[in-house]
Write a protein that holds these residues in place. Structure first.
Motif, PDB file in Angstrom:
ATOM      1  N   LYS A 154      14.513 -48.909  -5.624  1.00  0.00           N
ATOM      2  CA  LYS A 154      14.844 -48.346  -7.019  1.00  0.00           C
ATOM      3  C   LYS A 154      13.411 -47.304  -7.071  1.00  0.00           C
ATOM      4  N   ILE A 155      13.992 -46.194  -7.612  1.00  0.00           N
ATOM      5  CA  ILE A 155      12.656 -45.339  -8.034  1.00  0.00           C
ATOM      6  C   ILE A 155      12.343 -45.594  -9.497  1.00  0.00           C
ATOM      7  N   LEU A 156      11.141 -46.090  -9.605  1.00  0.00           N
ATOM      8  CA  LEU A 156      10.283 -46.461 -10.928  1.00  0.00           C
ATOM      9  C   LEU A 156       9.950 -45.336 -11.627  1.00  0.00           C
ATOM     10  N   LYS A 157       9.416 -44.107 -10.808  1.00  0.00           N
ATOM     11  CA  LYS A 157       8.479 -43.026 -11.541  1.00  0.00           C
ATOM     12  C   LYS A 157       8.687 -41.548 -10.751  1.00  0.00           C
ATOM     13  N   VAL A 158       9.060 -40.572 -11.305  1.00  0.00           N
ATOM     14  CA  VAL A 158       9.072 -39.419 -10.594  1.00  0.00           C
ATOM     15  C   VAL A 158       7.883 -38.570 -11.140  1.00  0.00           C
ATOM     16  N   VAL A 159       6.819 -38.261 -10.515  1.00  0.00           N
ATOM     17  CA  VAL A 159       5.718 -37.568 -10.798  1.00  0.00           C
ATOM     18  C   VAL A 159       5.665 -36.058 -10.269  1.00  0.00           C
ATOM     19  N   LYS A 160       5.870 -35.228 -11.148  1.00  0.00           N
ATOM     20  CA  LYS A 160       6.177 -33.633 -10.937  1.00  0.00           C
ATOM     21  C   LYS A 160       4.516 -33.113 -10.589  1.00  0.00           C
ATOM     22  N   LEU A 161       4.583 -32.494  -9.392  1.00  0.00           N
ATOM     23  CA  LEU A 161       3.478 -31.898  -9.006  1.00  0.00           C
ATOM     24  C   LEU A 161       3.500 -30.365  -8.730  1.00  0.00           C
ATOM     25  N   SER A 162       2.273 -29.655  -8.887  1.00  0.00           N
ATOM     26  CA  SER A 162       2.259 -28.285  -8.378  1.00  0.00           C
ATOM     27  C   SER A 162       1.077 -27.966  -7.856  1.00  0.00           C
ATOM     28  N   PHE A 163       1.027 -27.310  -6.723  1.00  0.00           N
ATOM     29  CA  PHE A 163      -0.205 -27.219  -5.836  1.00  0.00           C
ATOM     30  C   PHE A 163      -0.536 -25.581  -5.860  1.00  0.00           C
ATOM     31  N   LYS A 164      -1.635 -25.228  -6.092  1.00  0.00           N
ATOM     32  CA  LYS A 164      -2.121 -23.919  -6.377  1.00  0.00           C
ATOM     33  C   LYS A 164      -3.401 -23.719  -5.542  1.00  0.00           C
ATOM     34  N   ASP A 165      -3.651 -22.508  -4.657  1.00  0.00           N
ATOM     35  CA  ASP A 165      -4.516 -22.395  -3.865  1.00  0.00           C
ATOM     36  C   ASP A 165      -5.967 -21.762  -4.740  1.00  0.00           C
ATOM     37  N   LYS A 166      -6.749 -22.598  -5.034  1.00  0.00           N
ATOM     38  CA  LYS A 166      -8.148 -22.446  -5.930  1.00  0.00           C
ATOM     39  C   LYS A 166      -8.661 -21.301  -5.378  1.00  0.00           C
ATOM     40  N   ASN A 167      -8.983 -21.181  -4.135  1.00  0.00           N
ATOM     41  CA  ASN A 167      -9.843 -19.921  -3.894  1.00  0.00           C
ATOM     42  C   ASN A 167      -9.265 -18.882  -3.836  1.00  0.00           C
ATOM     43  N   LEU A 168      -7.788 -18.545  -3.629  1.00  0.00           N
ATOM     44  CA  LEU A 168      -7.213 -17.447  -3.892  1.00  0.00           C
ATOM     45  C   LEU A 168      -7.102 -17.022  -5.409  1.00  0.00           C
ATOM     46  N   ASP A 169      -6.956 -17.802  -6.398  1.00  0.00           N
ATOM     47  CA  ASP A 169      -7.038 -17.733  -7.590  1.00  0.00           C
ATOM     48  C   ASP A 169      -8.495 -17.407  -8.049  1.00  0.00           C
ATOM     49  N   GLU A 170      -9.522 -17.925  -7.814  1.00  0.00           N
ATOM     50  CA  GLU A 170     -10.786 -17.317  -7.911  1.00  0.00           C
ATOM     51  C   GLU A 170     -11.193 -15.879  -7.485  1.00  0.00           C
ATOM     52  N   LEU A 171     -10.467 -15.563  -6.343  1.00  0.00           N
ATOM     53  CA  LEU A 171     -10.700 -14.282  -5.725  1.00  0.00           C
ATOM     54  C   LEU A 171      -9.887 -13.310  -6.434  1.00  0.00           C
ATOM     55  N   SER A 172      -8.787 -13.521  -6.852  1.00  0.00           N
ATOM     56  CA  SER A 172      -8.069 -12.788  -7.741  1.00  0.00           C
ATOM     57  C   SER A 172      -8.710 -12.465  -8.941  1.00  0.00           C
ATOM     58  N   LYS A 173      -9.150 -13.471  -9.621  1.00  0.00           N
ATOM     59  CA  LYS A 173      -9.924 -13.467 -10.886  1.00  0.00           C
ATOM     60  C   LYS A 173     -11.102 -12.475 -11.017  1.00  0.00           C
ATOM     61  N   ASN A 174     -11.647 -12.560  -9.470  1.00  0.00           N
ATOM     62  CA  ASN A 174     -13.045 -11.919  -9.580  1.00  0.00           C
ATOM     63  C   ASN A 174     -12.791 -10.262  -9.449  1.00  0.00           C
ATOM     64  N   ASP A 175     -11.337 -10.257  -8.494  1.00  0.00           N
ATOM     65  CA  ASP A 175     -11.098  -8.884  -8.029  1.00  0.00           C
ATOM     66  C   ASP A 175     -10.572  -8.064  -9.448  1.00  0.00           C
ATOM     67  N   GLU A 176      -9.955  -8.803 -10.440  1.00  0.00           N
ATOM     68  CA  GLU A 176      -9.606  -8.328 -11.602  1.00  0.00           C
ATOM     69  C   GLU A 176     -10.586  -7.986 -12.484  1.00  0.00           C
ATOM     70  N   GLU A 177     -11.824  -8.773 -12.708  1.00  0.00           N
ATOM     71  CA  GLU A 177     -12.831  -8.495 -13.210  1.00  0.00           C
ATOM     72  C   GLU A 177     -13.587  -7.251 -12.943  1.00  0.00           C
ATOM     73  N   LYS A 178     -13.660  -7.298 -11.383  1.00  0.00           N
ATOM     74  CA  LYS A 178     -14.286  -6.185 -10.634  1.00  0.00           C
ATOM     75  C   LYS A 178     -13.672  -4.762 -11.089  1.00  0.00           C
ATOM     76  N   THR A 179     -12.471  -4.828 -10.900  1.00  0.00           N
ATOM     77  CA  THR A 179     -11.559  -3.646 -11.517  1.00  0.00           C
ATOM     78  C   THR A 179     -11.824  -3.154 -12.690  1.00  0.00           C
ATOM     79  N   LYS A 180     -12.010  -4.076 -13.667  1.00  0.00           N
ATOM     80  CA  LYS A 180     -11.936  -3.861 -15.027  1.00  0.00           C
ATOM     81  C   LYS A 180     -13.296  -3.194 -15.242  1.00  0.00           C
ATOM     82  N   GLN A 181     -14.263  -3.733 -14.737  1.00  0.00           N
ATOM     83  CA  GLN A 181     -16.033  -3.131 -14.819  1.00  0.00           C
ATOM     84  C   GLN A 181     -15.790  -1.795 -14.291  1.00  0.00           C
ATOM     85  N   GLU A 182     -15.078  -1.586 -13.135  1.00  0.00           N
ATOM     86  CA  GLU A 182     -15.098  -0.298 -12.502  1.00  0.00           C
ATOM     87  C   GLU A 182     -14.675   0.774 -13.441  1.00  0.00           C
ATOM     88  N   GLU A 183     -13.300   0.303 -13.947  1.00  0.00           N
ATOM     89  CA  GLU A 183     -12.702   1.209 -14.690  1.00  0.00           C
ATOM     90  C   GLU A 183     -13.439   1.669 -15.969  1.00  0.00           C
TER      91      GLU A 183
END
Length: 280
Positions: A154-183
């Motif tokens: 019997k299934i008692l509970k279904v836990v919904k999970l989502s996995f994200k690459d934290k390092n890629l997110d941080e790099l993407s944010k840094n690149d975006e911030e760098k691009t904004k600053q350069e512009e």
């Protein structure tokens, strides 16, 4: 004399039975003596049968109890708690890949002898390891997956999970911030650029202000004859003339006050347009 009640053989002169004390009479026929051994045997048989039935009931009842037929073990998982770094996206837990998170279920059960089992639907999404009633989850890739908590089948509970690459997110944010600053820097630089009136090159306004519209003194030396001499004359006169308060050009006279002719005419046009706008 035989007693009619119990069949005991008494003396002929006795008036009462020596065994049961019943009155003795000679008129009635004596009763047949009762077989006590037969009664005792019947009681023993009945006792054995009752004991056997009781044993059968105990065995059957125990089997039913152990298999949850009579006293059924009710078990449920109302919620779970995660020990580790995570975020919520609606009802889905967002976890970082390659980071260990502990899943702790909130179990309600009428019996403490329950056992839980954990399974993740996409086995390539994460590794799970059971620790008693808890389990650890380590994400392997960026994806969504469901973690099922079982008790038996019997299934008692279904836990919904989502996995994200934290390092890629941080790099993407840094690149975006760098691009904004350069512009931003590029826009500011472009706003400060002006065209050299001699060679046409785009330079910072500070250079043209210093060399009276030219990009540099070196550029002026490239012009021979009247052009360079004219520049030198303009430069000398520049230091001794009054300057337009709006554009900084040298003022030949004070006909328009502290403004040059072009700035004065422009100011007049602006005032005229503003007046017409107010009247309309």
């Amino acid at each position: 004399m035989i007693c009619k009640n119990c069949g005991t053989d008494n003396s002929d002169n006795a008036k009462f039975c020596a065994y049961c004390a019943s009155p003795l009479t000679t008129s009635s026929e004596p009763k047949k003596p009762q077989n006590r051994n037969k009664k005792n045997n019947n009681n023993k048989i009945i006792g054995i049968v009752l004991a056997f039935l009781s044993l059968v009931l105990i065995i059957v009842g125990g089997y039913l109890v152990l298999n949850g037929k009579i006293f059924k073990n009710e078990i449920s998982v109302d919620a779970v708690t995660l020990d580790g770094d995570y975020e919520m996206d609606g009802d889905r837990y967002v976890l970082s890949t390659n980071e260990n998170v502990i899943v702790i279920p909130n179990v309600k059960s009428s019996d403490s002898s329950y056992e839980l089992k954990y399974e993740i639907e996409d086995t390539t999404a994460a590794n799970i390891k059971q620790l008693g009633d808890k389990c650890t989850v380590i994400g392997l890739k960026e994806t969504d997956a469901n973690l099922n908590i079982y008790s038996g089948d019997k299934i008692l509970k279904v836990v919904k999970l989502s996995f994200k690459d934290k390092n890629l997110d941080e790099l993407s944010k840094n690149d975006e911030e760098k691009t904004k600053q350069e512009e931003k820097v590029k826009t500011q630089v472009e706003q400060d650029l002006v065209t050299c009136k001699y060679c046409g090159k785009k330079v910072n306004r500070s250079y043209t202000d210093k060399y009276n519209g030219c990009c540099s003194e070196y550029c002026l030396t490239m012009y021979e004859g009247n052009q360079y001499e004219q520049w030198e004359k303009q430069q000398d006169e520049h230091y001794f003339h009054e300057h337009c308060r709006n554009c900084g050009e040298c003022l030949e006279d004070d006909t328009y006050g502290d403004l040059c002719e072009s700035c004065y005419l422009k100011a007049c046009e602006d005032r005229t347009r503003a007046k017409e706008s107010r009247e309309n």
